[in-house]
Enzyme design. Structure first.
Site, PDB file in Angstrom:
ATOM      1  N   GLU A  40       1.026  -1.176  -0.035  1.00 20.81           N
ATOM      2  CA  GLU A  40       0.060   0.056  -0.069  1.00 20.81           C
ATOM      3  C   GLU A  40       0.834   1.131  -0.022  1.00 20.81           C
ATOM      4  O   GLU A  40       1.812   1.372   0.697  1.00 20.81           O
ATOM      5  CB  GLU A  40      -1.054   0.038   1.083  1.00 20.81           C
ATOM      6  CG  GLU A  40      -1.738   1.114   1.380  1.00 20.81           C
ATOM      7  CD  GLU A  40      -2.441   1.321   2.754  1.00 20.81           C
ATOM      8  OE1 GLU A  40      -3.663   1.831   2.952  1.00 20.81           O
ATOM      9  OE2 GLU A  40      -1.727   0.733   3.745  1.00 20.81           O
ATOM     10  N   LYS A 111      -9.968   2.183  -1.774  1.00 21.38           N
ATOM     11  CA  LYS A 111      -9.844   1.613  -0.358  1.00 21.38           C
ATOM     12  C   LYS A 111     -11.257   2.087   0.303  1.00 21.38           C
ATOM     13  O   LYS A 111     -11.574   3.411   0.502  1.00 21.38           O
ATOM     14  CB  LYS A 111      -8.679   2.181   0.391  1.00 21.38           C
ATOM     15  CG  LYS A 111      -8.666   1.576   1.896  1.00 21.38           C
ATOM     16  CD  LYS A 111      -7.368   1.991   2.486  1.00 21.38           C
ATOM     17  CE  LYS A 111      -7.279   1.503   3.847  1.00 21.38           C
ATOM     18  NZ  LYS A 111      -5.835   2.069   4.477  1.00 21.38           N
ATOM     19  N   CYS A 148      -5.202  -2.788   3.357  1.00 20.08           N
ATOM     20  CA  CYS A 148      -4.756  -2.777   4.926  1.00 20.08           C
ATOM     21  C   CYS A 148      -5.820  -2.656   5.890  1.00 20.08           C
ATOM     22  O   CYS A 148      -6.528  -3.852   6.149  1.00 20.08           O
ATOM     23  CB  CYS A 148      -4.019  -1.404   4.844  1.00 20.08           C
ATOM     24  SG  CYS A 148      -2.916  -1.032   6.378  1.00 20.08           S
TER      25      CYS A 148
END
Length: 265
Positions: A40, A111, A148
């Site tokens: 990421e 995300k 994440c």
């Protein structure tokens, strides 16, 4: 299927341009792999909030061009980690990019769960609105995309399973202070979904925040197939996509899900 997870460091003395060149070279070296994954926000660092605006780029920006060429050179499926995307209206997102072995862009995932509790990423970046899967070639496994902090939210992974996901590709910039959670959550998502989890983190520090490293591959039974250390490392592992089908047939827990469980009175 052979996968290579590139656990690179975000070095404070290295420019974004130099790191982009270095990452592209690492991808090109993985010509024996079928799938390559980067972490990421490896261009700027997941905790380098002050750099987000200056290094944001469009979906067809310099990172996308470099990664497209690298994927085509190595002839691999490439999950190029994530970038700070500047959308057409100027909105910023944490966006993952996936390229086919010919270099063509295949999917982008913004995300959904932003970390920071109203600060940092959560304050600076907009939330994604869609779950995303990608079929890794004709007859290849279907991968679900997450990033994440998403790893803490099983609802997203259930939605990806319902969309056909047999493995999850999870780039991250996970802090060392919570490394135990990283390993635990990767195994939990694998067990409950009966799917592979390929979680690729960063080494070094992001704006003074020590990174966990320890990129990990977990199989559908929750067994750790391979795990990196804390420094820069390329983690290479051979996967058997058919194990997902066998696991789900031999121990069919997904069949027993009860949806719409009523709330307690």
């Amino acid at each position: 299927m052979r996968a290579a997870l590139l656990q690179i460091a975000v070095r404070p003395d290295e420019t974004v341009t130099a790191r982009r060149t270095r990452a592209a070279a690492l991808v090109r070296e993985q010509h024996a792999a079928d799938l390559v994954i980067l972490p990421e926000l490896w261009t700027v660092g997941a905790f380098s909030f002050d750099a987000f605006h200056d290094h944001a780029e469009p979906l067809d920006g310099p990172t996308a061009h470099a990664m497209s060429r690298a994927a085509a050179s190595a002839r691999v499926w490439l999950h190029a980690g994530s970038i700070i995307e500047r959308g057409p209206d100027g909105t910023l997102y944490n966006t993952s990019l996936v390229f086919a072995p010919d270099g063509a862009p295949q999917r982008r995932y913004r995300k959904i769960h932003r970390f920071g509790f109203d600060r940092g990423e959560a304050a600076l970046l907009a939330r994604g609105e869609e779950t995303v899967t990608v079929a890794l070639g004709d007859g290849g496994p279907t991968a679900g995309l997450a990033t994440c902090y998403d790893l803490r939210f099983p609802e997203q992974f259930r939605a990806l399973v319902d969309a056909g996901a047999e493995m999850f590709l999870v780039p991250a910039g996970w802090p060392a202070a919570r490394r135990a959670h990283w390993s635990l959550l990767a195994r939990a998502r694998a067990v409950e979904s009966q799917a592979y989890v390929l979680a690729c983190g960063t080494a070094g520090t992001h704006a003074g925040v020590e990174q966990a490293g320890h990129s990990v591959v977990v199989d559908p039974w929750g067994e750790v197939v391979a795990e990196a250390g804390s420094g820069e490392e390329t983690l290479v592992v051979d996967l058997d996509p058919a194990l997902v089908t066998r696991t789900r047939a031999d121990f069919p827990t997904l069949r027993d899900r009860v949806l719409g469980v009523p709330a307690p009175r």
